[in-house]
Design an enzyme around this catalytic site. Sequence first.
Site, PDB file in Angstrom:
ATOM      1  N   LEU A 269       0.813  -1.210   0.000  1.00 19.70           N
ATOM      2  CA  LEU A 269       0.000   0.000   0.000  1.00 19.70           C
ATOM      3  C   LEU A 269       0.852   1.270   0.000  1.00 19.70           C
ATOM      4  O   LEU A 269       1.725   1.432   0.853  1.00 19.70           O
ATOM      5  CB  LEU A 269      -0.928   0.000   1.223  1.00 19.70           C
ATOM      6  N   ASP A 270       0.599   2.148  -0.975  1.00 23.24           N
ATOM      7  CA  ASP A 270       1.238   3.466  -1.075  1.00 23.24           C
ATOM      8  C   ASP A 270       2.764   3.395  -1.038  1.00 23.24           C
ATOM      9  O   ASP A 270       3.437   4.272  -0.485  1.00 23.24           O
ATOM     10  CB  ASP A 270       0.744   4.383   0.062  1.00 23.24           C
ATOM     11  N   ALA A 271       3.315   2.334  -1.622  1.00 20.44           N
ATOM     12  CA  ALA A 271       4.770   2.146  -1.603  1.00 20.44           C
ATOM     13  C   ALA A 271       5.388   2.194  -2.991  1.00 20.44           C
ATOM     14  O   ALA A 271       6.597   2.027  -3.129  1.00 20.44           O
ATOM     15  CB  ALA A 271       5.117   0.822  -0.925  1.00 20.44           C
TER      16      ALA A 271
END
Length: 311
Positions: A269-271
Site C-alpha cells: 500500500l502506497d509504496a
Amino acid sequence: MSLLRSVNTILPQALGFAGRSFKSLKFAGESLHSSASPALVHGIHVFHCPDVPGIVAKLSECIASGGGNILGADVFVPADKQVFYSRSEFAFDPAKWPRVKMDEDFLKLSKMFNAIRSVVRVPALDRKYKIAVLSSKQDHCLVDLLHGCQGGRLPVDITCVISNHDRGPNTHVTRFLERHGIPYHYLHTTKENKRETEILELVQDTDFLVLARYMQILSGNFLSSYGKDIINIHHGLLPSFKGGNPCKQAFDAGVKLIGATSHFVTEELDAGAIIEQMKSENLEKQCLAKALKSYCELRVLLYEESKTVVF
C-alpha cells in the site's frame, strides 16, 4: 523518489559525457516544439540499458541515419550502478523516415545494447494512450481529468470510468460522460468482493489505469493479471503517512506541510515509485494531471524498484 539532476551543456561537452550523472542537451537555435519545415514531425525516444561506451553516439547515429534532427537529449547514469537512461526529442520527415522503419531502426539499437526498455513515440502519428479511470465518491480529480482530456491538455483517451459509488443520472459527471460518449460503470464493492474480475474485463484494452481517488485497495492478483502500469493519487506526501486519513496522521504528528503524491501502484500500500509531488492540501488534481502528462510524454522511467527517473 524522483531522481533528476540537470546540467546545461553544449554539444562538444555532451558527446563525451565525462563524469556525468545527468546531462541535458538543448541545441542553439532549436526549439523542442518548433521545426524549420512544416513537413517535420516531433518524435520522442526513451532508452534504458546497461551502461557501456558508445550509447550516445549510436543513438545520435540512429536518428541521423533517418534524416532526424536531435532537438534535445537527457541522460542519467547513476553512480556505481552501470545502467544508462536517456530521453531524446527529435524532428524528422515521415516521408524520408517512415514510422515502421523508425521502429525497426530503434529495435536494432535495442538489441545492440541489450536494452531493458526502448520506446519511441510520435504524438502526431501515434494514437493517444487509452486509459480507464477508477474513482470513488470524491470526484474533483476525476472531473479535472475529464476536462483535461477533452480540452487536449492531457494526451489520452478515456475508454470508461469505473466507480464503486453510484452517482445517479443527473450529476455533473454523468452528464459530462454522456455528452462525450464515455461509459460509466457502477460496481458496488464489499470487503468480500472488490469486483476485480469485472474491472479486469472492462480495462483489458487499455494502456494503463488511473486511480482518481479510488478508495479501494487492488489485490496483488489484480495487479499481476492486468500487468500494466497503474497510477494513483495519494492525498499526502509519501513515503510518510500511508493509508487512510493521511492529513489527520500528519496533523497528529505535528507536521506543518501537507500535499499530494502521484505514484505507481504496487502490492504494498502506497509504496510504489513516486512520479510527482506537490505541497498544499488542494493540489491533488494538479499533481495527478502533471504525473499523467509526464508519463504520456515518456518523461518517467522506473529506477530500481522504488524510485523514478523523471526527465
